[in-house]
Design a protein around this motif. Structure first.
Motif, PDB file in Angstrom:
ATOM      1  N   ARG A 288       0.813  -1.222   0.000  1.00 49.06           N
ATOM      2  CA  ARG A 288       0.000   0.000   0.000  1.00 49.06           C
ATOM      3  C   ARG A 288       0.841   1.263   0.000  1.00 49.06           C
ATOM      4  O   ARG A 288       0.446   2.298  -0.546  1.00 49.06           O
ATOM      5  N   ASP A 289       2.018   1.203   0.625  1.00 53.72           N
ATOM      6  CA  ASP A 289       2.835   2.400   0.829  1.00 53.72           C
ATOM      7  C   ASP A 289       4.096   2.461  -0.013  1.00 53.72           C
ATOM      8  O   ASP A 289       4.738   3.513  -0.070  1.00 53.72           O
ATOM      9  N   ARG A 290       4.497   1.339  -0.633  1.00 54.52           N
ATOM     10  CA  ARG A 290       5.812   1.297  -1.261  1.00 54.52           C
ATOM     11  C   ARG A 290       5.728   0.893  -2.737  1.00 54.52           C
ATOM     12  O   ARG A 290       4.856   0.126  -3.147  1.00 54.52           O
ATOM     13  N   PHE A 291       6.708   1.404  -3.500  1.00 55.46           N
ATOM     14  CA  PHE A 291       6.839   1.093  -4.915  1.00 55.46           C
ATOM     15  C   PHE A 291       8.299   0.774  -5.223  1.00 55.46           C
ATOM     16  O   PHE A 291       9.211   1.256  -4.549  1.00 55.46           O
ATOM     17  N   LEU A 292       8.525  -0.028  -6.258  1.00 54.48           N
ATOM     18  CA  LEU A 292       9.848  -0.128  -6.859  1.00 54.48           C
ATOM     19  C   LEU A 292       9.894   0.828  -8.041  1.00 54.48           C
ATOM     20  O   LEU A 292       8.973   0.867  -8.868  1.00 54.48           O
ATOM     21  N   ILE A 293      10.972   1.602  -8.122  1.00 54.86           N
ATOM     22  CA  ILE A 293      11.149   2.586  -9.192  1.00 54.86           C
ATOM     23  C   ILE A 293      12.542   2.451  -9.777  1.00 54.86           C
ATOM     24  O   ILE A 293      13.531   2.403  -9.042  1.00 54.86           O
ATOM     25  N   ILE A 294      12.625   2.377 -11.109  1.00 60.00           N
ATOM     26  CA  ILE A 294      13.911   2.396 -11.802  1.00 60.00           C
ATOM     27  C   ILE A 294      14.323   3.851 -11.997  1.00 60.00           C
ATOM     28  O   ILE A 294      13.547   4.669 -12.485  1.00 60.00           O
ATOM     29  N   GLU A 295      15.538   4.175 -11.593  1.00 57.58           N
ATOM     30  CA  GLU A 295      16.121   5.488 -11.890  1.00 57.58           C
ATOM     31  C   GLU A 295      17.394   5.275 -12.695  1.00 57.58           C
ATOM     32  O   GLU A 295      18.159   4.353 -12.418  1.00 57.58           O
ATOM     33  N   ARG A 296      17.632   6.162 -13.659  1.00 52.26           N
ATOM     34  CA  ARG A 296      18.774   5.982 -14.559  1.00 52.26           C
ATOM     35  C   ARG A 296      19.321   7.331 -15.003  1.00 52.26           C
ATOM     36  O   ARG A 296      18.599   8.337 -15.046  1.00 52.26           O
ATOM     37  N   LYS A 305      26.703   5.581 -15.442  1.00 40.05           N
ATOM     38  CA  LYS A 305      27.140   5.655 -14.054  1.00 40.05           C
ATOM     39  C   LYS A 305      26.041   5.309 -13.054  1.00 40.05           C
ATOM     40  O   LYS A 305      26.329   4.896 -11.935  1.00 40.05           O
ATOM     41  N   LEU A 306      24.774   5.506 -13.452  1.00 39.79           N
ATOM     42  CA  LEU A 306      23.695   5.254 -12.497  1.00 39.79           C
ATOM     43  C   LEU A 306      22.529   4.572 -13.195  1.00 39.79           C
ATOM     44  O   LEU A 306      21.853   5.166 -14.039  1.00 39.79           O
ATOM     45  N   LYS A 307      22.321   3.317 -12.852  1.00 39.92           N
ATOM     46  CA  LYS A 307      21.176   2.522 -13.285  1.00 39.92           C
ATOM     47  C   LYS A 307      20.759   1.709 -12.059  1.00 39.92           C
ATOM     48  O   LYS A 307      21.399   0.709 -11.726  1.00 39.92           O
TER      49      LYS A 307
END
Length: 408
Positions: A288-296, A305-307
């Motif tokens: 209910r409160d959390r998500f997985l998110i891809i940042e790149r 450098k960031l994935k």
């Protein structure tokens, strides 16, 4: 999908957000804590690949607006519709996946002959092969779109919408997030648009046909890059890829949409990027409160450098105005003790755009790249990237709601 190809420059805008107080334990902010939260190095557990030059059987040629010079060794126009640009994923019961092909070749002007489509693919981790096994084209036979379309037959193209995120409902219908409006689009199981596109109040991208000479407050194709399905079965959580003008630089809005009322509820959260030039790739519910998110970042190959994959918590532990962020996987530093990826004990997923994540079980996620065919060459310089499918075991469980990894 990358928006800098063929002379198209992404628009950078600054933003500031005033979020309403939220019910159900949410305060409307969330805290920005980028830390490991007890998660160590994640491990590659499976790898498979779909060749870049895979086309929908019997499909129309495409890429006529790209010129005739080779791009990463591939010369347009192409003999068919590429099975490419995966920017959203849905897990199916039979082991296959619905994957959403996005706007096509990077912008409205060059994508009018790219037919929008939900592809169906099936990875075999034993053989390392991903097979395209079908799919449905997206169309508007009931004339739900109130503005002119590219084709008289109302088959939808990359000049009409830039589709980037997808949710499949238990009834088999799809909700898809677009970046040109930005719009929410509701399709049948066979790809027919069922409802009029739903606009996000107060936000318009440059491609929005209703600007009427006004000034957009969102960057070009910076609409709904990610969208999670609420585990209550009633809500969607579409997430912008770009910053709305007037909001703090490098912050992104997550909105709540009520499927029963077909309207936004007014509840909103803020996600803070690690750097303003970064983007998000996808979003999926954990509970209910959390998500997985891809940042790149926007780099590829050795320059990347960031994935990363973050666990985003909306409960505002430190009251700093953005969701708490816990890194659960560094996609440029995955342990690969079995050499599954073919690159020794460390596996890198060095693609410019990584736009698909799905939870397989409480400790395992799957990811795919958007290969921006034929433009991206993050794996081998000078050669268009394949579509790679990987499974990754996290160093500890997510403690997810079991509904987060159900299959339809």
């Amino acid at each position: 999908m990358r928006k800098t190809m063929i002379g198209l420059g992404a628009v950078a805008v600054a933003l500031s957000l005033s979020a309403p107080a939220l019910a159900d334990g949410h305060d409307g902010h969330g805290g920005h804590q980028s830390h490991d939260g007890g998660y160590g190095r994640a491990t590659l557990t499976g790898w498979a690949s779909l060749p870049a030059q895979t086309y929908v059987p019997g499909s129309e040629p495409s890429g006529a607006q790209l010129g005739t010079d080779p791009i990463n060794g591939v010369t347009p126009p192409f003999p068919g519709q590429p099975v490419q640009g995966f920017s959203g994923v849905v897990r199916r019961r039979d082991g296959s996946y619905d994957v959403l092909s996005d706007n096509g070749y990077g912008n409205k002007a060059n994508s009018g002959d790219f037919l929008l489509r939900i592809q169906r693919v099936k990875p075999d981790l034993r053989s390392g092969v991903v097979t395209a096994v079908g799919g449905v084209d997206l169309s508007d036979p009931f004339k739900r779109v109130p503005f002119p379309l590219t084709r008289a037959d109302r088959r939808l193209t990359g000049a009409d919408f830039d589709v980037e995120s997808i949710v499949r409902r238990p009834d088999g219908t799809y909700w898809i997030g677009d970046e040109f409006g930005p719009w929410l689009l509701h399709f049948s199981a066979t790809g027919a648009l069922l409802d009029k596109p739903v606009a996000l109040p107060g936000v318009q991208a440059p491609e929005n046909p209703y600007l009427n000479g006004g000034t957009p407050n969102l960057g070009s194709s910076k609409g709904f890059e990610g969208m999670a399905s609420g585990l209550d079965g009633r809500h969607l959580y579409p997430m912008l890829e770009g910053t709305v003008a007037g909001d703090p630089a490098g912050t992104l809005r997550i909105n709540e949409f009520d499927l029963r009322d077909r309207a936004y509820t007014g509840r909103r959260w803020t996600y803070k990027l690690e750097a303003p030039g970064n983007s998000i790739g996808d979003m999926v519910s954990v509970d209910r409160d959390r998500f997985l998110i891809i940042e790149r970042d926007n780099e590829q190959g050795d320059a990347a450098k960031l994935k990363r994959v973050y666990l985003a918590d909306t409960r505002d532990r430190d009251k700093d105005g953005a969701v708490d962020k816990t890194q659960v996987a560094d996609l440029l530093d995955l342990a690969d003790p079995k050499g599954l990826g073919g690159f020794g004990p460390t596996f890198r997923f060095p693609f410019q755009t990584i736009e698909d994540v799905v939870i397989l079980d409480d400790s395992t996620i799957a990811l795919l790249n958007d290969n921006n065919f034929p433009f991206s060459a993050g794996r081998t310089p000078g050669r268009p990237d394949n579509d790679e499918f990987i499974t990754v075991r996290l160093s500890r469980p997510l403690d997810a709601d079991p509904r987060a990894y159900r299959r339809y």
